[in-house]
Design a protein around this motif. Sequence first.
Motif, mmCIF file in Angstrom:
data_model
loop_
_atom_site.group_PDB
_atom_site.id
_atom_site.type_symbol
_atom_site.label_atom_id
_atom_site.label_comp_id
_atom_site.label_asym_id
_atom_site.label_seq_id
_atom_site.Cartn_x
_atom_site.Cartn_y
_atom_site.Cartn_z
ATOM 1 N N VAL A 145 -10.508 -6.017 -16.711
ATOM 2 C CA VAL A 145 -9.616 -5.275 -16.191
ATOM 3 C C VAL A 145 -9.785 -3.830 -16.622
ATOM 4 N N LEU A 146 -10.000 -2.799 -15.774
ATOM 5 C CA LEU A 146 -10.218 -1.464 -16.188
ATOM 6 C C LEU A 146 -9.234 -0.616 -15.829
ATOM 7 N N PRO A 147 -8.513 -0.092 -16.596
ATOM 8 C CA PRO A 147 -7.575 0.953 -16.348
ATOM 9 C C PRO A 147 -7.800 2.337 -15.634
ATOM 10 N N VAL A 148 -6.947 2.692 -14.586
ATOM 11 C CA VAL A 148 -6.860 3.586 -13.965
ATOM 12 C C VAL A 148 -6.138 4.658 -14.308
ATOM 13 N N GLU A 149 -6.597 6.009 -14.871
ATOM 14 C CA GLU A 149 -5.843 6.904 -15.433
ATOM 15 C C GLU A 149 -5.258 8.151 -14.250
ATOM 16 N N GLY A 150 -5.909 7.970 -13.229
ATOM 17 C CA GLY A 150 -5.297 8.933 -12.240
ATOM 18 C C GLY A 150 -6.113 8.685 -10.900
ATOM 19 N N GLY A 151 -6.263 9.754 -9.986
ATOM 20 C CA GLY A 151 -6.995 9.931 -8.877
ATOM 21 C C GLY A 151 -6.002 10.537 -7.791
ATOM 22 N N SER A 152 -6.468 10.429 -6.577
ATOM 23 C CA SER A 152 -5.881 10.889 -5.298
ATOM 24 C C SER A 152 -4.588 10.176 -5.001
ATOM 25 N N ALA A 153 -3.339 10.731 -5.181
ATOM 26 C CA ALA A 153 -2.107 10.093 -5.021
ATOM 27 C C ALA A 153 -1.983 9.407 -3.982
ATOM 28 N N SER A 154 -2.735 10.078 -2.656
ATOM 29 C CA SER A 154 -2.433 9.207 -1.384
ATOM 30 C C SER A 154 -3.362 7.777 -1.666
ATOM 31 N N PHE A 155 -4.460 7.942 -1.985
ATOM 32 C CA PHE A 155 -5.316 6.816 -2.191
ATOM 33 C C PHE A 155 -4.530 5.632 -3.448
ATOM 34 N N LEU A 156 -4.040 6.110 -4.362
ATOM 35 C CA LEU A 156 -3.200 5.296 -5.157
ATOM 36 C C LEU A 156 -2.191 4.502 -4.328
ATOM 37 N N ASP A 157 -1.497 5.078 -3.451
ATOM 38 C CA ASP A 157 -0.421 4.699 -2.838
ATOM 39 C C ASP A 157 -0.925 3.589 -1.845
ATOM 40 N N TRP A 158 -1.991 4.007 -1.223
ATOM 41 C CA TRP A 158 -2.829 2.951 -0.499
ATOM 42 C C TRP A 158 -3.096 1.570 -1.270
ATOM 43 N N ILE A 159 -3.424 1.800 -2.257
ATOM 44 C CA ILE A 159 -3.949 0.677 -3.155
ATOM 45 C C ILE A 159 -2.565 -0.072 -3.481
ATOM 46 N N ARG A 160 -1.440 0.435 -4.045
ATOM 47 C CA ARG A 160 -0.018 -0.271 -3.885
ATOM 48 C C ARG A 160 0.384 -0.891 -2.720
ATOM 49 N N ALA A 161 0.066 -0.172 -1.791
ATOM 50 C CA ALA A 161 0.726 -0.805 -0.337
ATOM 51 C C ALA A 161 -0.504 -2.039 -0.204
ATOM 52 N N GLY A 162 -1.724 -2.100 -0.334
ATOM 53 C CA GLY A 162 -2.637 -3.069 -0.067
ATOM 54 C C GLY A 162 -2.553 -4.146 -0.939
ATOM 55 N N SER A 163 -1.925 -3.875 -2.174
ATOM 56 C CA SER A 163 -1.715 -5.057 -3.302
ATOM 57 C C SER A 163 -0.358 -5.558 -3.284
ATOM 58 N N SER A 164 0.536 -5.162 -2.372
ATOM 59 C CA SER A 164 1.864 -5.480 -2.294
ATOM 60 C C SER A 164 2.173 -7.132 -2.175
ATOM 61 N N GLY A 165 1.119 -7.660 -2.001
ATOM 62 C CA GLY A 165 1.267 -9.190 -1.790
ATOM 63 C C GLY A 165 1.750 -9.583 -0.085
ATOM 64 N N GLN A 166 1.526 -8.551 0.741
ATOM 65 C CA GLN A 166 2.150 -8.790 2.016
ATOM 66 C C GLN A 166 0.698 -8.773 2.947
ATOM 67 N N GLY A 167 -0.412 -8.953 2.474
ATOM 68 C CA GLY A 167 -1.551 -8.806 2.999
ATOM 69 C C GLY A 167 -1.981 -7.735 3.889
ATOM 70 N N PRO A 168 -2.857 -8.177 4.954
ATOM 71 C CA PRO A 168 -3.730 -6.767 5.749
ATOM 72 C C PRO A 168 -2.469 -6.142 6.362
ATOM 73 N N GLY A 169 -2.496 -4.743 6.433
ATOM 74 C CA GLY A 169 -1.722 -4.030 7.090
ATOM 75 C C GLY A 169 -0.245 -3.648 6.473
ATOM 76 N N ALA A 170 -0.262 -4.163 5.231
ATOM 77 C CA ALA A 170 0.920 -3.798 4.400
ATOM 78 C C ALA A 170 1.087 -2.338 4.253
ATOM 79 N N SER A 171 2.228 -1.795 4.143
ATOM 80 C CA SER A 171 2.350 -0.240 4.024
ATOM 81 C C SER A 171 3.847 -0.183 3.502
#
Length: 107
Positions: free
Chosen positions: A81-107
Amino acid sequence: MIYATFPDMATARTAAGPLVRGGLAACVNMWPGMVSLYCWEGAVEEGEEVVFLAKTTLARQDEAVEAIRALHPYDEPAILVLPVEGGSASFLDWIRAGSSGQGPGAS
């Protein structure tokens, strides 16, 4: 982010599919053709592997690591597991949405 290696694209895809479809990771990148040199059971080994990089959240990392381990053919898979220190806010939001446990299309 979770870094792992797999022996080939077929097994990497087999692990990536459930992660993304199940909402454990927003995306998995797979790079074939990496050459690894390592010690295993007292001998130096060399072989081609596939680099596997899953984009997920801190909240889902343990589940994602366990899913990768369960689908992995190696006796001792390289999973980090590699920590993420930062990045594009909108891309990080997309990762949060896609990793929400709701599967494809989660937002």
